[in-house]
Write an enzyme that holds these catalytic residues in place. Structure first.
Site, mmCIF file in Angstrom:
data_model
loop_
_atom_site.group_PDB
_atom_site.id
_atom_site.type_symbol
_atom_site.label_atom_id
_atom_site.label_comp_id
_atom_site.label_asym_id
_atom_site.label_seq_id
_atom_site.Cartn_x
_atom_site.Cartn_y
_atom_site.Cartn_z
ATOM 1 N N ARG A 40 0.836 -1.060 -0.046
ATOM 2 C CA ARG A 40 -0.069 0.166 0.047
ATOM 3 C C ARG A 40 0.965 1.358 -0.098
ATOM 4 O O ARG A 40 1.001 2.036 -1.059
ATOM 5 C CB ARG A 40 -1.014 0.006 1.113
ATOM 6 C CG ARG A 40 -1.960 1.049 1.277
ATOM 7 C CD ARG A 40 -1.440 2.261 1.567
ATOM 8 N NE ARG A 40 -1.077 2.682 2.891
ATOM 9 C CZ ARG A 40 -0.384 3.741 3.449
ATOM 10 N NH1 ARG A 40 -0.571 4.580 2.740
ATOM 11 N NH2 ARG A 40 -0.072 3.672 4.703
ATOM 12 N N ASP A 41 1.516 1.566 1.067
ATOM 13 C CA ASP A 41 2.172 2.781 1.241
ATOM 14 C C ASP A 41 3.518 2.761 0.190
ATOM 15 O O ASP A 41 3.726 3.745 -0.411
ATOM 16 C CB ASP A 41 2.814 3.014 2.607
ATOM 17 C CG ASP A 41 3.131 4.346 3.045
ATOM 18 O OD1 ASP A 41 2.948 5.292 2.006
ATOM 19 O OD2 ASP A 41 3.438 4.785 4.300
ATOM 20 N N CYS A 89 4.247 9.453 0.579
ATOM 21 C CA CYS A 89 2.672 9.929 0.282
ATOM 22 C C CYS A 89 2.499 10.832 -0.866
ATOM 23 O O CYS A 89 3.475 11.993 -0.890
ATOM 24 C CB CYS A 89 2.348 10.406 1.587
ATOM 25 S SG CYS A 89 0.561 11.140 1.240
HETATM 26 P P1 HMG Z 1 -13.251 13.979 -2.256
HETATM 27 O O1 HMG Z 1 -12.981 14.399 -3.738
HETATM 28 O O2 HMG Z 1 -13.393 15.129 -1.398
HETATM 29 O O3 HMG Z 1 -14.560 12.927 -2.215
HETATM 30 O O4 HMG Z 1 -12.040 12.783 -1.889
HETATM 31 P P2 HMG Z 1 -16.107 13.196 -2.581
HETATM 32 O O5 HMG Z 1 -16.762 12.745 -1.385
HETATM 33 O O6 HMG Z 1 -16.380 14.633 -2.680
HETATM 34 O O7 HMG Z 1 -16.330 12.414 -3.927
HETATM 35 C C1 HMG Z 1 -15.727 12.747 -5.227
HETATM 36 C C2 HMG Z 1 -15.668 11.731 -5.986
HETATM 37 O O8 HMG Z 1 -14.620 10.574 -5.243
HETATM 38 C C3 HMG Z 1 -17.053 10.937 -6.072
HETATM 39 O O9 HMG Z 1 -16.905 10.201 -7.406
HETATM 40 C C4 HMG Z 1 -16.966 9.714 -5.055
HETATM 41 O O10 HMG Z 1 -17.761 8.607 -5.474
HETATM 42 C C5 HMG Z 1 -15.457 9.228 -5.432
HETATM 43 P P3 HMG Z 1 -17.799 10.970 -8.783
HETATM 44 O O11 HMG Z 1 -19.181 11.202 -8.353
HETATM 45 O O12 HMG Z 1 -17.031 12.409 -8.914
HETATM 46 O O13 HMG Z 1 -17.124 10.156 -9.894
HETATM 47 N N1 HMG Z 1 -14.991 8.875 -3.871
HETATM 48 C C6 HMG Z 1 -14.299 7.303 -4.092
HETATM 49 N N2 HMG Z 1 -13.893 6.546 -4.932
HETATM 50 C C7 HMG Z 1 -13.579 5.647 -4.637
HETATM 51 N N3 HMG Z 1 -13.235 5.262 -3.394
HETATM 52 C C8 HMG Z 1 -13.651 6.161 -2.467
HETATM 53 C C9 HMG Z 1 -14.088 7.196 -2.653
HETATM 54 N N4 HMG Z 1 -14.743 8.369 -2.114
HETATM 55 C C10 HMG Z 1 -15.154 9.340 -2.847
HETATM 56 N N5 HMG Z 1 -13.283 5.701 -1.246
HETATM 57 C C11 HMG Z 1 -10.932 11.129 -0.764
HETATM 58 C C12 HMG Z 1 -12.107 12.282 -0.453
HETATM 59 C C13 HMG Z 1 -10.718 10.838 0.871
HETATM 60 C C14 HMG Z 1 -11.910 10.138 -1.252
HETATM 61 C C15 HMG Z 1 -9.884 11.424 -1.658
HETATM 62 O O14 HMG Z 1 -9.189 12.562 -1.000
HETATM 63 C C16 HMG Z 1 -9.080 10.411 -1.578
HETATM 64 O O15 HMG Z 1 -9.115 9.159 -2.067
HETATM 65 N N6 HMG Z 1 -7.708 10.661 -0.954
HETATM 66 C C17 HMG Z 1 -6.764 9.570 -0.864
HETATM 67 C C18 HMG Z 1 -5.422 10.179 -0.308
HETATM 68 C C19 HMG Z 1 -4.305 9.118 -0.085
HETATM 69 O O16 HMG Z 1 -4.734 7.750 -0.207
HETATM 70 N N7 HMG Z 1 -3.342 9.383 0.247
HETATM 71 C C20 HMG Z 1 -2.095 8.346 0.707
HETATM 72 C C21 HMG Z 1 -2.332 7.679 1.882
HETATM 73 S S1 HMG Z 1 -1.814 8.610 3.464
HETATM 74 C C22 HMG Z 1 -0.487 8.265 3.672
HETATM 75 O O17 HMG Z 1 0.309 7.687 2.714
HETATM 76 C C23 HMG Z 1 0.028 8.533 5.108
HETATM 77 C C24 HMG Z 1 0.303 7.067 5.898
HETATM 78 O O18 HMG Z 1 0.983 6.279 5.173
HETATM 79 C C25 HMG Z 1 0.801 7.464 7.199
HETATM 80 C C26 HMG Z 1 2.246 8.422 7.252
HETATM 81 O O19 HMG Z 1 3.228 7.972 6.467
HETATM 82 O O20 HMG Z 1 2.292 9.331 8.048
HETATM 83 C C27 HMG Z 1 -1.029 6.477 6.213
HETATM 84 MG MG MG Z 2 3.232 6.464 5.158
#
Ligand code: HMG
Ligand code: MG
Length: 327
Positions: free
Chosen positions: A33-34, A259
């Site tokens: 994943r990450d 990220c």
């Molecule tokens: P948004 O655009 O605000 O969502 O995204 P929305 O609710 O306004 O919906 C917009 C569109 O997104 C809609 O589709 C929804 O259906 C769709 P449309 O009608 O336009 O076709 N949608 C989704 N599609 C698939 N799966 C879903 C989903 N939810 C809504 N779950 C959202 C908000 C959170 C979904 C978006 O910002 C997102 O996907 N972000 C992901 C960010 C991410 O994965 N970042 C990396 C991980 S974090 C990290 O790496 C840190 C960590 O490792 C710890 C560390 O290192 O500290 C964990």
């Molecule tokens: Mg991370």
């Protein structure tokens, strides 16, 4: 200058400098994943499934296999449904997947996940960039998501990012980290993973943060560390965390990772580097290092790049000296 440095009380402060380290730790593997979420080269689903299977075969008992996020935001995780539906689930192995909202939770449920992880930062700006929500909105969303996941019989892990610093805001106040930790614990998250998302933390800061957690009543038995090795401090930081008895370490095979919404964030600390260090310190992980480094070497080929893992580099050098072909 010199007169500002206090003289050490004694050169050898205690009999056993590593007395606090537990006899064994659990490695929480985040490579699929990450590790893969930020790779230019998107690994095909079949290769991801092979990767997860190999990681489990190397002895890892906890693997984060994908994230049910919007594929427009994270294209490398677009095959989340297929990965999570097709993956083998051997007994005694806990697989997890990231979910940002109810839609993600529903996907994870349909795919048969028994554990999910919610994620947010202790930084307002990082939350807006990464999950398109304010900190308050994220807490409100997760209140519902965690409650629903628990009512479906799932386990929920909680990530707190930017604990050691934020790419947008710089310093992150410890009080804000503690506030999010307590909020997540109250929701029913069983384990908190504290992320150094951009790899800025140093050992003294780890001590400061862990003392703060203890003072505020957070049970360290349910806390994991998640270090990105951007500036080469991850292993030193883990060594300090071990002194607080931390029993869960997040890492990614090969040192993959980063990220996309944390500019400059490079790989997670490499699983093989962590395992090598822990075994050398007499801390058991249950992981077979030879099997693990073979996966790492194969991934380097599949992703067509040199992976950051130090142990992998040493291994490849050793194989080259012996004239051995790798993987
Ligand atoms: P948004 O655009 O605000 O969502 O995204 P929305 O609710 O306004 O919906 C917009 C569109 O997104 C809609 O589709 C929804 O259906 C769709 P449309 O009608 O336009 O076709 N949608 C989704 N599609 C698939 N799966 C879903 C989903 N939810 C809504 N779950 C959202 C908000 C959170 C979904 C978006 O910002 C997102 O996907 N972000 C992901 C960010 C991410 O994965 N970042 C990396 C991980 S974090 C990290 O790496 C840190 C960590 O490792 C710890 C560390 O290192 O500290 C964990
Ligand atoms: Mg991370």
């Amino acid at each position: 200058m010199n007169d500002r440095i206090p003289a050490p009380a004694s050169r050898v402060p205690v009999d056993d400098l590593f007395a606090g380290a537990p006899p064994s730790v659990s490695i929480y593997e985040v490579g699929p994943r990450d590790g893969l979420q930020n790779e230019k080269q998107i690994l095909p689903t079949e290769r991801k499934l092979e990767m997860v299977e190999g990681l489990i075969d190397s002895g890892l008992k906890r693997v984060e296999i994908t994230s049910f996020v919007n594929p427009r935001w994270i294209p490398a995780m677009a095959d989340h449904m297929e990965v999570a539906s097709r993956v083998k689930r051997p007994q005694g192995v806990q697989l997890s997947a990231l979910v940002p909202n109810m839609r993600g939770l529903d996907g994870a449920t349909r795919a048969g996940m028994e554990e999910v992880a919610v994620f947010m930062a202790a930084s307002e700006t990082h939350n807006r960039k990464n999950i398109n929500k304010s900190t308050e909105d994220a807490l409100r969303t997760y209140q519902g998501v965690v409650g629903e996941a628990l009512s479906r019989g799932m386990k929920v892990r909680g990530y707190i990012s930017c604990v050691y610093g934020c790419p947008y805001e710089g310093t992150v106040e410890l009080d804000e980290v503690l506030r999010v930790c307590h909020a997540m614990r109250q929701m029913g998250v069983y384990e908190l993973s504290l992320g150094d998302t951009i790899g800025v933390g140093t050992p003294r800061q780890v001590e400061y943060i862990f003392r703060g957690l203890m003072r505020s009543g957070i049970d360290l038995d349910n806390v994991a560390v998640h270090f990105h090795d951007t500036r080469g401090t991850a292993l030193a930081n883990i060594t300090v965390a071990l002194q607080f008895g931390i029993g869960t370490i997040d890492s990614a095979v090969g040192g993959l990772g980063g990220c996309p919404y944390a500019p400059g964030a490079s790989g997670n600390v490499s699983t093989e580097d962590v395992v090598y260090m822990l075994h050398g310190m007499g801390v058991d992980t249950g992981v077979d290092l030879d099997k693990l480094v073979a996966i790492s070497a194969r991934l380097g080929g599949q992703l067509a790049r040199e992976l950051p893992s130090k142990y992998l580099k040493a291994h490849l050098g050793h194989c080259a000296r012996l004239g051995q072909t790798v993987y």
